[in-house]
Design a protein around this motif. Sequence first.
Motif, PDB file in Angstrom:
ATOM      1  N   PHE A  59      27.624 -43.449   4.086  1.00 19.03           N
ATOM      2  CA  PHE A  59      26.213 -43.201   3.763  1.00 19.03           C
ATOM      3  C   PHE A  59      25.512 -42.451   4.891  1.00 19.03           C
ATOM      4  O   PHE A  59      24.470 -41.840   4.686  1.00 19.03           O
ATOM      5  CB  PHE A  59      25.486 -44.528   3.486  1.00 19.03           C
ATOM      6  N   ALA A  60      26.060 -42.533   6.113  1.00 17.30           N
ATOM      7  CA  ALA A  60      25.473 -41.818   7.245  1.00 17.30           C
ATOM      8  C   ALA A  60      25.981 -40.379   7.254  1.00 17.30           C
ATOM      9  O   ALA A  60      27.139 -40.110   6.904  1.00 17.30           O
ATOM     10  CB  ALA A  60      25.831 -42.522   8.556  1.00 17.30           C
ATOM     11  N   PHE A  61      25.155 -39.465   7.683  1.00 14.09           N
ATOM     12  CA  PHE A  61      25.491 -38.045   7.642  1.00 14.09           C
ATOM     13  C   PHE A  61      26.789 -37.757   8.394  1.00 14.09           C
ATOM     14  O   PHE A  61      27.024 -38.251   9.494  1.00 14.09           O
ATOM     15  CB  PHE A  61      24.359 -37.216   8.263  1.00 14.09           C
ATOM     16  N   GLN A  62      27.629 -36.933   7.765  1.00 13.80           N
ATOM     17  CA  GLN A  62      28.841 -36.439   8.403  1.00 13.80           C
ATOM     18  C   GLN A  62      29.060 -35.010   7.934  1.00 13.80           C
ATOM     19  O   GLN A  62      28.623 -34.619   6.849  1.00 13.80           O
ATOM     20  CB  GLN A  62      30.046 -37.315   8.058  1.00 13.80           C
ATOM     21  N   ALA A  63      29.727 -34.236   8.750  1.00 11.65           N
ATOM     22  CA  ALA A  63      29.996 -32.845   8.396  1.00 11.65           C
ATOM     23  C   ALA A  63      31.315 -32.427   9.013  1.00 11.65           C
ATOM     24  O   ALA A  63      31.654 -32.826  10.131  1.00 11.65           O
ATOM     25  CB  ALA A  63      28.873 -31.932   8.885  1.00 11.65           C
ATOM     26  N   LEU A  64      32.063 -31.622   8.270  1.00  7.68           N
ATOM     27  CA  LEU A  64      33.328 -31.073   8.751  1.00  7.68           C
ATOM     28  C   LEU A  64      33.214 -29.557   8.760  1.00  7.68           C
ATOM     29  O   LEU A  64      32.880 -28.947   7.741  1.00  7.68           O
ATOM     30  CB  LEU A  64      34.485 -31.500   7.842  1.00  7.68           C
ATOM     31  N   GLN A  97      23.691 -39.563  17.665  1.00 10.89           N
ATOM     32  CA  GLN A  97      23.224 -40.909  17.963  1.00 10.89           C
ATOM     33  C   GLN A  97      22.095 -41.318  17.029  1.00 10.89           C
ATOM     34  O   GLN A  97      21.317 -40.468  16.563  1.00 10.89           O
ATOM     35  CB  GLN A  97      22.711 -40.986  19.413  1.00 10.89           C
ATOM     36  N   ASP A  98      22.011 -42.608  16.744  1.00  4.82           N
ATOM     37  CA  ASP A  98      20.830 -43.096  16.035  1.00  4.82           C
ATOM     38  C   ASP A  98      19.593 -42.671  16.809  1.00  4.82           C
ATOM     39  O   ASP A  98      19.533 -42.795  18.037  1.00  4.82           O
ATOM     40  CB  ASP A  98      20.865 -44.621  15.922  1.00  4.82           C
ATOM     41  N   GLY A  99      18.601 -42.175  16.090  1.00  8.17           N
ATOM     42  CA  GLY A  99      17.395 -41.664  16.724  1.00  8.17           C
ATOM     43  C   GLY A  99      17.406 -40.154  16.854  1.00  8.17           C
ATOM     44  O   GLY A  99      16.351 -39.544  17.043  1.00  8.17           O
ATOM     45  N   GLN A 100      18.587 -39.541  16.759  1.00  4.64           N
ATOM     46  CA  GLN A 100      18.681 -38.089  16.767  1.00  4.64           C
ATOM     47  C   GLN A 100      18.581 -37.540  15.349  1.00  4.64           C
ATOM     48  O   GLN A 100      18.862 -38.239  14.368  1.00  4.64           O
ATOM     49  CB  GLN A 100      20.005 -37.635  17.389  1.00  4.64           C
ATOM     50  N   ASP A 101      18.215 -36.274  15.261  1.00  6.88           N
ATOM     51  CA  ASP A 101      18.208 -35.564  13.983  1.00  6.88           C
ATOM     52  C   ASP A 101      19.601 -34.966  13.780  1.00  6.88           C
ATOM     53  O   ASP A 101      19.990 -34.041  14.494  1.00  6.88           O
ATOM     54  CB  ASP A 101      17.156 -34.459  14.024  1.00  6.88           C
ATOM     55  N   PRO A 102      20.389 -35.487  12.829  1.00  5.69           N
ATOM     56  CA  PRO A 102      21.752 -34.975  12.670  1.00  5.69           C
ATOM     57  C   PRO A 102      21.799 -33.496  12.305  1.00  5.69           C
ATOM     58  O   PRO A 102      22.753 -32.800  12.680  1.00  5.69           O
ATOM     59  CB  PRO A 102      22.350 -35.851  11.572  1.00  5.69           C
ATOM     60  N   ALA A 103      20.785 -33.014  11.593  1.00  6.30           N
ATOM     61  CA  ALA A 103      20.759 -31.590  11.255  1.00  6.30           C
ATOM     62  C   ALA A 103      20.626 -30.743  12.516  1.00  6.30           C
ATOM     63  O   ALA A 103      21.293 -29.706  12.664  1.00  6.30           O
ATOM     64  CB  ALA A 103      19.611 -31.297  10.299  1.00  6.30           C
TER      65      ALA A 103
END
Length: 389
Positions: A59-64, A97-103
Amino acid sequence: MKDTTATLTGSEATFPAAEYDRRLDRLRARIREGGAEALLLTGPENIYWATGRQTAGYFAFQALVVPATGAPVLLVRQLEETSARAGTWLDDIRTWQDGQDPAAVLGKLIASLKLGRIAMERTGWFVSPALSDAMIAALGDVTLMDGSGWAEAARMVKSPAELAAMRLAGSYADAGMAAALEACRAGASENDIAAAMTSAAIAAGSEAMAMEPLVSSGPRSGIPHATWRRRTLEDGDGVFLELAASHDRYHAALMRAAWIGQPPEAARHMMDTALRGLDAALGAIRPGAPCAAPHEAAQAVIDDAGHTAAFRKRAGYSMGVAFAPDWGEGGILSLFTGVETPLQPGMVFHLPITLRDYGRYTVGVSETVIVTETGAEPLSRLPRALSIC
Protein backbone atom coordinates in the motif's frame (compact mmCIF):
# COMPACT_ATOMS: atom_id res chain seq x y z
CA MET A 1 25.95 -2.49 12.94
CA LYS A 2 26.68 -5.60 10.89
CA ASP A 3 25.86 -5.33 7.18
CA THR A 4 23.40 -8.13 6.40
CA THR A 5 22.74 -7.09 2.80
CA ALA A 6 24.74 -9.92 1.27
CA THR A 7 22.98 -12.63 3.28
CA LEU A 8 19.54 -11.06 2.85
CA THR A 9 19.64 -10.63 -0.91
CA GLY A 10 17.37 -13.18 -2.56
CA SER A 11 16.89 -15.19 0.63
CA GLU A 12 13.08 -14.99 0.22
CA ALA A 13 13.06 -14.82 -3.57
CA THR A 14 10.32 -16.76 -5.34
CA PHE A 15 12.49 -17.81 -8.29
CA PRO A 16 16.23 -17.98 -9.08
CA ALA A 17 17.92 -14.82 -10.33
CA ALA A 18 18.08 -16.20 -13.88
CA GLU A 19 14.27 -16.23 -14.09
CA TYR A 20 14.13 -12.49 -13.38
CA ASP A 21 17.06 -11.78 -15.69
CA ARG A 22 15.05 -13.27 -18.55
CA ARG A 23 12.02 -11.16 -17.66
CA LEU A 24 14.05 -7.97 -17.40
CA ASP A 25 15.65 -8.71 -20.76
CA ARG A 26 12.16 -8.90 -22.29
CA LEU A 27 11.27 -5.55 -20.75
CA ARG A 28 14.52 -3.97 -21.96
CA ALA A 29 13.80 -5.13 -25.51
CA ARG A 30 10.34 -3.52 -25.33
CA ILE A 31 11.80 -0.31 -23.92
CA ARG A 32 14.29 -0.04 -26.78
CA GLU A 33 11.60 -0.90 -29.31
CA GLY A 34 9.44 1.89 -27.88
CA GLY A 35 12.22 4.45 -28.12
CA ALA A 36 12.50 5.08 -24.38
CA GLU A 37 15.52 5.12 -22.11
CA ALA A 38 13.69 3.46 -19.21
CA LEU A 39 10.35 2.11 -18.04
CA LEU A 40 8.89 3.31 -14.73
CA LEU A 41 6.65 0.73 -13.03
CA THR A 42 4.49 1.38 -9.96
CA GLY A 43 1.94 -1.48 -9.99
CA PRO A 44 2.68 -4.19 -7.42
CA GLU A 45 1.90 -6.98 -9.89
CA ASN A 46 4.37 -5.67 -12.46
CA ILE A 47 7.07 -4.94 -9.89
CA TYR A 48 6.66 -8.42 -8.42
CA TRP A 49 6.74 -10.08 -11.83
CA ALA A 50 9.91 -8.23 -12.81
CA THR A 51 11.82 -8.55 -9.53
CA GLY A 52 10.09 -10.85 -7.00
CA ARG A 53 9.30 -7.87 -4.74
CA GLN A 54 6.30 -8.70 -2.53
CA THR A 55 5.04 -7.55 0.84
CA ALA A 56 1.81 -6.88 2.68
CA GLY A 57 3.08 -3.29 2.75
CA TYR A 58 2.51 -2.69 -0.96
CA PHE A 59 0.00 0.00 0.00
CA ALA A 60 3.02 2.29 0.46
CA PHE A 61 4.45 3.91 -2.67
CA GLN A 62 7.04 1.91 -4.58
CA ALA A 63 8.57 2.35 -8.00
CA LEU A 64 10.86 0.30 -10.23
CA VAL A 65 13.04 1.99 -12.83
CA VAL A 66 14.11 -0.42 -15.58
CA PRO A 67 16.68 1.20 -17.90
CA ALA A 68 16.98 0.12 -21.52
CA THR A 69 20.49 -0.97 -20.61
CA GLY A 70 21.91 -1.66 -17.18
CA ALA A 71 20.55 -2.70 -13.81
CA PRO A 72 17.10 -1.75 -12.46
CA VAL A 73 16.64 0.51 -9.45
CA LEU A 74 13.88 -0.06 -6.87
CA LEU A 75 12.49 2.71 -4.65
CA VAL A 76 10.54 1.62 -1.52
CA ARG A 77 9.50 2.97 1.85
CA GLN A 78 12.41 2.67 4.30
CA LEU A 79 10.49 0.23 6.50
CA GLU A 80 10.21 -2.09 3.49
CA GLU A 81 13.91 -2.20 2.60
CA THR A 82 14.58 -5.47 4.43
CA SER A 83 11.75 -7.32 2.68
CA ALA A 84 12.78 -5.79 -0.66
CA ARG A 85 16.33 -7.09 -0.26
CA ALA A 86 15.19 -10.51 0.92
CA GLY A 87 12.59 -10.92 -1.83
CA THR A 88 14.67 -9.76 -4.79
CA TRP A 89 18.11 -10.20 -6.32
CA LEU A 90 18.49 -6.44 -6.86
CA ASP A 91 21.65 -4.60 -5.87
CA ASP A 92 20.32 -1.04 -6.15
CA ILE A 93 17.47 -0.42 -3.69
CA ARG A 94 16.75 3.16 -2.60
CA THR A 95 14.36 4.30 0.14
CA TRP A 96 12.11 7.15 1.13
CA GLN A 97 11.39 7.96 4.77
CA ASP A 98 8.06 8.54 6.45
CA GLY A 99 7.53 12.29 6.36
CA GLN A 100 9.16 12.63 2.94
CA ASP A 101 7.31 13.17 -0.32
CA PRO A 102 7.93 9.94 -2.27
CA ALA A 103 7.26 11.70 -5.57
CA ALA A 104 10.02 14.20 -4.82
CA VAL A 105 12.39 11.38 -3.85
CA LEU A 106 11.57 9.64 -7.13
CA GLY A 107 12.27 12.84 -9.05
CA LYS A 108 15.74 13.12 -7.50
CA LEU A 109 16.40 9.45 -8.22
CA ILE A 110 15.52 9.87 -11.89
CA ALA A 111 17.69 12.98 -12.10
CA SER A 112 20.63 11.09 -10.60
CA LEU A 113 20.25 8.40 -13.27
CA LYS A 114 20.38 11.09 -16.00
CA LEU A 115 17.42 9.65 -17.86
CA GLY A 116 15.75 11.95 -20.33
CA ARG A 117 13.02 9.85 -21.98
CA ILE A 118 10.95 7.60 -19.70
CA ALA A 119 7.94 5.40 -20.41
CA MET A 120 5.54 5.44 -17.44
CA GLU A 121 2.65 3.07 -16.80
CA ARG A 122 -0.61 4.91 -16.16
CA THR A 123 -2.91 2.00 -15.34
CA GLY A 124 -1.80 0.82 -11.89
CA TRP A 125 -4.19 0.31 -8.99
CA PHE A 126 -2.18 2.21 -6.40
CA VAL A 127 -1.21 5.57 -7.86
CA SER A 128 -3.93 8.16 -7.32
CA PRO A 129 -4.43 11.01 -9.81
CA ALA A 130 -2.94 13.41 -7.24
CA LEU A 131 0.16 11.26 -6.78
CA SER A 132 0.49 10.80 -10.52
CA ASP A 133 0.41 14.58 -10.99
CA ALA A 134 3.03 14.96 -8.24
CA MET A 135 5.27 12.38 -9.89
CA ILE A 136 5.03 14.08 -13.27
CA ALA A 137 5.83 17.44 -11.71
CA ALA A 138 8.79 15.96 -9.81
CA LEU A 139 10.24 14.47 -12.99
CA GLY A 140 10.70 18.01 -14.32
CA ASP A 141 12.06 18.20 -17.86
CA VAL A 142 12.03 14.45 -18.44
CA THR A 143 10.16 13.50 -21.61
CA LEU A 144 7.36 11.11 -20.63
CA MET A 145 5.87 8.39 -22.80
CA ASP A 146 2.93 6.10 -22.09
CA GLY A 147 4.35 2.70 -21.16
CA SER A 148 1.02 1.24 -20.08
CA GLY A 149 0.73 -2.40 -21.06
CA TRP A 150 4.42 -2.95 -21.77
CA ALA A 151 4.97 -5.15 -18.73
CA GLU A 152 1.53 -6.75 -19.04
CA ALA A 153 2.30 -7.89 -22.60
CA ALA A 154 5.40 -9.63 -21.28
CA ARG A 155 3.33 -11.31 -18.53
CA MET A 156 0.75 -12.91 -20.88
CA VAL A 157 2.67 -16.14 -21.52
CA LYS A 158 3.85 -17.82 -18.33
CA SER A 159 7.22 -19.49 -17.90
CA PRO A 160 7.50 -23.12 -16.77
CA ALA A 161 8.28 -21.88 -13.23
CA GLU A 162 5.15 -19.75 -13.20
CA LEU A 163 3.00 -22.60 -14.50
CA ALA A 164 4.31 -24.87 -11.76
CA ALA A 165 3.24 -22.31 -9.16
CA MET A 166 -0.22 -22.03 -10.71
CA ARG A 167 -0.69 -25.80 -10.71
CA LEU A 168 0.02 -25.77 -6.99
CA ALA A 169 -2.45 -22.92 -6.51
CA GLY A 170 -5.01 -25.01 -8.37
CA SER A 171 -4.51 -27.90 -5.97
CA TYR A 172 -5.06 -25.55 -3.01
CA ALA A 173 -8.27 -24.25 -4.60
CA ASP A 174 -9.45 -27.85 -5.01
CA ALA A 175 -8.90 -28.48 -1.30
CA GLY A 176 -10.82 -25.34 -0.36
CA MET A 177 -13.72 -26.08 -2.68
CA ALA A 178 -14.01 -29.71 -1.57
CA ALA A 179 -14.23 -28.56 2.05
CA ALA A 180 -16.82 -25.91 1.18
CA LEU A 181 -19.03 -28.43 -0.60
CA GLU A 182 -18.72 -30.82 2.35
CA ALA A 183 -19.85 -28.03 4.69
CA CYS A 184 -23.01 -27.27 2.68
CA ARG A 185 -26.02 -28.54 4.61
CA ALA A 186 -29.24 -27.21 6.10
CA GLY A 187 -28.50 -25.46 9.39
CA ALA A 188 -24.95 -24.47 8.46
CA SER A 189 -24.22 -20.79 8.00
CA GLU A 190 -22.49 -19.07 5.11
CA ASN A 191 -19.73 -18.27 7.61
CA ASP A 192 -19.31 -21.97 8.39
CA ILE A 193 -18.81 -22.67 4.71
CA ALA A 194 -16.41 -19.76 4.18
CA ALA A 195 -14.39 -20.84 7.22
CA ALA A 196 -14.15 -24.42 5.96
CA MET A 197 -13.19 -23.24 2.48
CA THR A 198 -10.44 -20.83 3.52
CA SER A 199 -9.11 -23.10 6.28
CA ALA A 200 -8.72 -26.05 3.91
CA ALA A 201 -7.11 -23.97 1.17
CA ILE A 202 -4.60 -22.47 3.60
CA ALA A 203 -3.91 -25.84 5.22
CA ALA A 204 -3.20 -27.25 1.76
CA GLY A 205 -0.61 -24.52 1.17
CA SER A 206 -2.34 -21.35 -0.01
CA GLU A 207 -0.92 -17.98 0.94
CA ALA A 208 -2.85 -14.72 1.08
CA MET A 209 -5.63 -14.54 -1.49
CA ALA A 210 -5.94 -11.38 -3.56
CA MET A 211 -9.72 -11.26 -3.13
CA GLU A 212 -12.04 -12.83 -0.59
CA PRO A 213 -13.89 -16.03 -1.59
CA LEU A 214 -17.50 -15.72 -2.71
CA VAL A 215 -19.98 -17.70 -0.60
CA SER A 216 -23.68 -16.92 -0.86
CA SER A 217 -26.92 -18.86 -0.43
CA GLY A 218 -30.64 -18.69 -1.11
CA PRO A 219 -31.82 -15.45 -2.75
CA ARG A 220 -28.44 -13.88 -1.93
CA SER A 221 -26.78 -16.30 -4.36
CA GLY A 222 -28.59 -14.47 -7.16
CA ILE A 223 -26.64 -11.29 -6.40
CA PRO A 224 -23.34 -11.11 -8.33
CA HIS A 225 -20.21 -11.01 -6.15
CA ALA A 226 -22.14 -11.40 -2.90
CA THR A 227 -20.25 -13.16 -0.14
CA TRP A 228 -20.83 -14.59 3.30
CA ARG A 229 -23.00 -12.65 5.76
CA ARG A 230 -23.97 -15.15 8.48
CA ARG A 231 -27.09 -16.44 6.69
CA THR A 232 -28.25 -19.94 7.76
CA LEU A 233 -28.85 -22.38 4.91
CA GLU A 234 -32.33 -23.87 4.53
CA ASP A 235 -33.84 -26.67 2.49
CA GLY A 236 -34.38 -25.49 -1.07
CA ASP A 237 -31.47 -23.03 -1.08
CA GLY A 238 -28.99 -22.72 -3.89
CA VAL A 239 -25.38 -22.13 -2.84
CA PHE A 240 -22.80 -20.32 -4.94
CA LEU A 241 -19.10 -20.93 -4.22
CA GLU A 242 -15.99 -19.37 -5.76
CA LEU A 243 -12.42 -18.86 -4.58
CA ALA A 244 -8.91 -18.32 -5.84
CA ALA A 245 -5.99 -19.84 -3.96
CA SER A 246 -2.43 -18.59 -4.17
CA HIS A 247 1.10 -19.96 -4.43
CA ASP A 248 3.81 -17.28 -4.41
CA ARG A 249 1.18 -14.73 -5.49
CA TYR A 250 0.17 -16.85 -8.51
CA HIS A 251 -3.56 -17.51 -8.34
CA ALA A 252 -5.89 -20.22 -9.63
CA ALA A 253 -9.65 -19.72 -9.30
CA LEU A 254 -12.50 -22.23 -9.08
CA MET A 255 -16.30 -22.05 -8.99
CA ARG A 256 -18.89 -24.66 -8.12
CA ALA A 257 -22.58 -24.67 -7.20
CA ALA A 258 -24.61 -26.68 -4.69
CA TRP A 259 -28.26 -27.10 -3.73
CA ILE A 260 -29.77 -27.96 -0.36
CA GLY A 261 -32.36 -30.55 -1.31
CA GLN A 262 -33.72 -30.87 -4.83
CA PRO A 263 -33.33 -27.88 -7.19
CA PRO A 264 -36.20 -26.68 -9.36
CA GLU A 265 -36.24 -27.81 -12.98
CA ALA A 266 -35.30 -24.33 -14.20
CA ALA A 267 -32.13 -24.36 -12.09
CA ARG A 268 -31.25 -27.84 -13.35
CA HIS A 269 -31.65 -26.67 -16.94
CA MET A 270 -29.49 -23.62 -16.32
CA MET A 271 -26.80 -25.74 -14.68
CA ASP A 272 -26.81 -28.18 -17.58
CA THR A 273 -26.41 -25.21 -19.92
CA ALA A 274 -23.49 -23.85 -17.89
CA LEU A 275 -21.76 -27.23 -18.00
CA ARG A 276 -22.20 -27.53 -21.74
CA GLY A 277 -21.13 -23.92 -22.21
CA LEU A 278 -17.91 -24.55 -20.29
CA ASP A 279 -17.24 -27.69 -22.34
CA ALA A 280 -17.73 -25.70 -25.54
CA ALA A 281 -15.41 -22.93 -24.35
CA LEU A 282 -12.71 -25.40 -23.36
CA GLY A 283 -13.03 -27.13 -26.71
CA ALA A 284 -12.42 -23.82 -28.50
CA ILE A 285 -9.13 -23.18 -26.72
CA ARG A 286 -6.22 -23.94 -29.00
CA PRO A 287 -3.05 -22.08 -30.01
CA GLY A 288 -3.68 -19.52 -32.73
CA ALA A 289 -7.40 -19.15 -32.06
CA PRO A 290 -8.49 -15.64 -31.02
CA CYS A 291 -9.37 -14.93 -27.39
CA ALA A 292 -12.92 -14.34 -28.62
CA ALA A 293 -13.36 -17.97 -29.71
CA PRO A 294 -13.98 -19.60 -26.29
CA HIS A 295 -16.47 -16.88 -25.36
CA GLU A 296 -18.37 -17.21 -28.61
CA ALA A 297 -18.52 -21.01 -28.26
CA ALA A 298 -20.00 -20.72 -24.76
CA GLN A 299 -22.34 -17.92 -25.81
CA ALA A 300 -23.73 -20.01 -28.67
CA VAL A 301 -24.64 -22.83 -26.27
CA ILE A 302 -26.25 -20.39 -23.83
CA ASP A 303 -28.18 -18.55 -26.54
CA ASP A 304 -29.45 -21.83 -28.03
CA ALA A 305 -30.73 -22.87 -24.58
CA GLY A 306 -32.65 -19.61 -24.21
CA HIS A 307 -30.56 -18.21 -21.35
CA THR A 308 -29.00 -15.19 -23.08
CA ALA A 309 -30.32 -12.76 -20.46
CA ALA A 310 -28.83 -14.85 -17.64
CA PHE A 311 -25.31 -14.54 -19.07
CA ARG A 312 -24.26 -11.05 -20.04
CA LYS A 313 -20.53 -11.05 -19.42
CA ARG A 314 -17.21 -12.33 -20.73
CA ALA A 315 -16.49 -16.05 -20.59
CA GLY A 316 -13.09 -15.65 -18.97
CA TYR A 317 -10.01 -13.64 -18.11
CA SER A 318 -6.30 -14.24 -17.71
CA MET A 319 -4.76 -15.41 -14.45
CA GLY A 320 -1.31 -15.11 -12.93
CA VAL A 321 0.26 -12.72 -10.44
CA ALA A 322 -2.38 -11.01 -8.31
CA PHE A 323 -2.53 -8.57 -5.41
CA ALA A 324 -5.72 -7.25 -3.82
CA PRO A 325 -8.22 -6.08 -4.89
CA ASP A 326 -8.48 -8.62 -7.74
CA TRP A 327 -7.46 -12.28 -8.05
CA GLY A 328 -7.35 -12.18 -11.85
CA GLU A 329 -5.49 -10.47 -14.67
CA GLY A 330 -8.68 -9.28 -16.31
CA GLY A 331 -7.03 -6.03 -17.31
CA ILE A 332 -4.52 -7.95 -19.43
CA LEU A 333 -6.62 -10.40 -21.46
CA SER A 334 -10.32 -11.24 -21.69
CA LEU A 335 -12.08 -14.10 -23.39
CA PHE A 336 -14.76 -11.97 -25.01
CA THR A 337 -16.22 -10.89 -28.33
CA GLY A 338 -13.85 -8.69 -30.32
CA VAL A 339 -10.64 -9.73 -28.53
CA GLU A 340 -8.51 -10.97 -31.41
CA THR A 341 -5.28 -11.61 -29.49
CA PRO A 342 -4.25 -15.15 -30.44
CA LEU A 343 -4.12 -17.79 -27.74
CA GLN A 344 -0.61 -19.11 -27.06
CA PRO A 345 0.74 -22.06 -25.08
CA GLY A 346 1.54 -20.90 -21.56
CA MET A 347 -1.36 -18.46 -21.27
CA VAL A 348 -3.65 -19.13 -18.30
CA PHE A 349 -7.36 -18.30 -18.02
CA HIS A 350 -10.22 -18.62 -15.58
CA LEU A 351 -13.51 -19.45 -17.31
CA PRO A 352 -16.48 -18.81 -14.96
CA ILE A 353 -19.69 -19.78 -16.76
CA THR A 354 -22.47 -18.48 -14.51
CA LEU A 355 -26.19 -18.27 -15.21
CA ARG A 356 -28.36 -16.17 -12.90
CA ASP A 357 -31.97 -15.74 -12.04
CA TYR A 358 -31.12 -12.38 -10.49
CA GLY A 359 -32.12 -12.06 -6.87
CA ARG A 360 -33.15 -15.73 -6.66
CA TYR A 361 -30.16 -17.98 -7.41
CA THR A 362 -27.00 -18.45 -9.45
CA VAL A 363 -25.69 -21.71 -10.85
CA GLY A 364 -22.36 -22.12 -12.57
CA VAL A 365 -19.07 -23.87 -12.98
CA SER A 366 -15.53 -22.80 -13.79
CA GLU A 367 -12.03 -24.01 -14.50
CA THR A 368 -8.66 -22.32 -14.50
CA VAL A 369 -6.81 -23.73 -17.49
CA ILE A 370 -3.37 -23.56 -19.04
CA VAL A 371 -3.28 -23.22 -22.82
CA THR A 372 -1.19 -26.10 -24.16
CA GLU A 373 0.13 -27.03 -27.61
CA THR A 374 -3.03 -29.05 -28.21
CA GLY A 375 -5.77 -27.37 -26.14
CA ALA A 376 -6.46 -26.66 -22.48
CA GLU A 377 -5.16 -28.21 -19.26
CA PRO A 378 -7.66 -27.74 -16.37
CA LEU A 379 -6.05 -27.24 -12.97
CA SER A 380 -8.95 -28.72 -10.98
CA ARG A 381 -9.78 -32.39 -10.50
CA LEU A 382 -13.15 -31.84 -8.82
CA PRO A 383 -16.43 -32.94 -10.40
CA ARG A 384 -18.25 -30.09 -12.12
CA ALA A 385 -21.88 -31.13 -11.66
CA LEU A 386 -24.26 -29.38 -9.27
CA SER A 387 -23.71 -30.84 -5.80
CA ILE A 388 -26.93 -31.99 -4.11
CA CYS A 389 -26.56 -31.62 -0.33
